[in-house]
Design a protein around this motif. Structure first.
Motif, PDB file in Angstrom:
ATOM      1  N   GLY A 114     100.755  54.493  12.952  1.00 38.34           N
ATOM      2  CA  GLY A 114     100.796  53.436  11.952  1.00 38.34           C
ATOM      3  C   GLY A 114      99.653  53.478  10.963  1.00 38.34           C
ATOM      4  O   GLY A 114      99.773  54.078   9.881  1.00 38.34           O
ATOM      5  N   PRO A 115      98.504  52.862  11.295  1.00 34.85           N
ATOM      6  CA  PRO A 115      97.405  52.749  10.331  1.00 34.85           C
ATOM      7  C   PRO A 115      96.913  54.083   9.776  1.00 34.85           C
ATOM      8  O   PRO A 115      96.564  54.163   8.595  1.00 34.85           O
ATOM      9  N   GLY A 116      96.901  55.115  10.608  1.00 34.44           N
ATOM     10  CA  GLY A 116      96.436  56.409  10.119  1.00 34.44           C
ATOM     11  C   GLY A 116      97.340  56.965   9.030  1.00 34.44           C
ATOM     12  O   GLY A 116      96.868  57.437   7.990  1.00 34.44           O
ATOM     13  N   LEU A 117      98.638  56.909   9.267  1.00 39.08           N
ATOM     14  CA  LEU A 117      99.592  57.378   8.265  1.00 39.08           C
ATOM     15  C   LEU A 117      99.535  56.515   7.010  1.00 39.08           C
ATOM     16  O   LEU A 117      99.591  57.022   5.888  1.00 39.08           O
ATOM     17  N   GLU A 118      99.424  55.202   7.208  1.00 36.55           N
ATOM     18  CA  GLU A 118      99.349  54.289   6.065  1.00 36.55           C
ATOM     19  C   GLU A 118      98.105  54.539   5.217  1.00 36.55           C
ATOM     20  O   GLU A 118      98.117  54.293   4.007  1.00 36.55           O
ATOM     21  N   PRO A 199      98.670  53.108  30.305  1.00 36.00           N
ATOM     22  CA  PRO A 199      99.837  53.884  29.858  1.00 36.00           C
ATOM     23  C   PRO A 199     100.032  53.758  28.351  1.00 36.00           C
ATOM     24  O   PRO A 199      99.588  52.792  27.733  1.00 36.00           O
ATOM     25  N   LEU A 200     100.722  54.721  27.773  1.00 29.74           N
ATOM     26  CA  LEU A 200     100.911  54.740  26.332  1.00 29.74           C
ATOM     27  C   LEU A 200     102.007  53.768  25.923  1.00 29.74           C
ATOM     28  O   LEU A 200     102.944  53.503  26.682  1.00 29.74           O
ATOM     29  N   GLU A 201     101.894  53.245  24.696  1.00 29.47           N
ATOM     30  CA  GLU A 201     102.982  52.462  24.136  1.00 29.47           C
ATOM     31  C   GLU A 201     104.160  53.408  23.881  1.00 29.47           C
ATOM     32  O   GLU A 201     103.969  54.558  23.479  1.00 29.47           O
ATOM     33  N   SER A 202     105.382  52.925  24.100  1.00 31.54           N
ATOM     34  CA  SER A 202     106.564  53.784  23.954  1.00 31.54           C
ATOM     35  C   SER A 202     106.689  54.367  22.546  1.00 31.54           C
ATOM     36  O   SER A 202     107.219  55.458  22.357  1.00 31.54           O
ATOM     37  N   TRP A 203     106.197  53.632  21.553  1.00 32.98           N
ATOM     38  CA  TRP A 203     106.343  54.054  20.162  1.00 32.98           C
ATOM     39  C   TRP A 203     105.112  54.788  19.632  1.00 32.98           C
ATOM     40  O   TRP A 203     105.109  55.275  18.496  1.00 32.98           O
TER      41      TRP A 203
END
Length: 209
Positions: A114-118, A199-203
């Motif tokens: 999210g934030p990195g791509l944005e 654990p990682l978020e699914s998304w």
């Protein structure tokens, strides 16, 4: 309870850094779960972006185990992420490199999705923060400086004289304070994430394999 299987990113392996949990398994600590009491609901609503219709992040639900402390932490988190003076691009470079070096795949993945791509970081660059040394050709001079700063703060808890001089040519004193606090803040979050085997978020994005 057995720890979940973990993936060790190349940079972490080279530097002897913390390992990151995989998407499966359970954390070592139980997060708060719904139905939430009113105080917890208000706290989690503060941590989540306004208007986002999704379950509060697992990290936030772990922090909410200590509700009073999490409430005090929120202004700092919001100040750095939402009200800082560093350019979003630079902020996300520092966050991505710091969390990658700490082996916090969870937090790196949240920002890479999210934030990195944005902020204008492409997938190849985001993955390079996990796999490449600071002098890699993929990094331009500005990104290389930020990666070097993140690495020095991670490894030595200080900035070298040369890195400091280069940073002073770009940022004012207030931004330098913010830069140091930002990297320290995400190092702290990474410590929580890796210690509780979150654990990682699914998304969320995954470290490159």
């Amino acid at each position: 309870m057995a720890d979940p299987q973990r993936h060790e990113p190349p940079m972490a392996r080279a530097a002897g850094d913390a390992k990151a949990p995989s998407a499966g398994g359970s954390p070592r600590m139980s997060p708060v779960t719904p139905p939430y009491d009113d105080d917890t609901q208000r706290l989690l609503a503060k941590w989540m972006p306004p208007g986002v219709e999704m379950e509060p992040l697992l990290l936030f639900r772990i922090l909410a185990v200590h509700r009073q402390l999490a409430s005090r932490m929120h202004p700092m988190a919001s100040g750095l992420l939402n009200h800082g003076t560093l350019p979003p691009h630079d902020r996300e470079v520092l966050i991505s490199r710091t969390t990658a070096r700490a082996g916090a795949e969870y937090e790196w993945g949240v920002h890479a999705a999210g934030p990195g791509l944005e902020a204008g970081l492409d997938q190849h660059l985001l993955e390079a923060f996990v796999t490449q040394p600071a002098d890699a050709a993929i990094f331009d001079a500005h990104v290389r400086l930020l990666v070097t700063a993140a690495d020095e703060l991670h490894d030595d808890a200080t900035l070298s004289a040369g890195t400091w001089r280069e940073l002073q040519e770009i940022y004012d004193d207030a931004q330098l304070v913010e830069l140091m606090l930002l990297t320290g803040w995400y190092r702290t979050l990474s410590t929580v994430i890796t210690s509780v085997a979150l654990p990682l978020e699914s998304w969320g994005a995954r470290f490159p394999r």
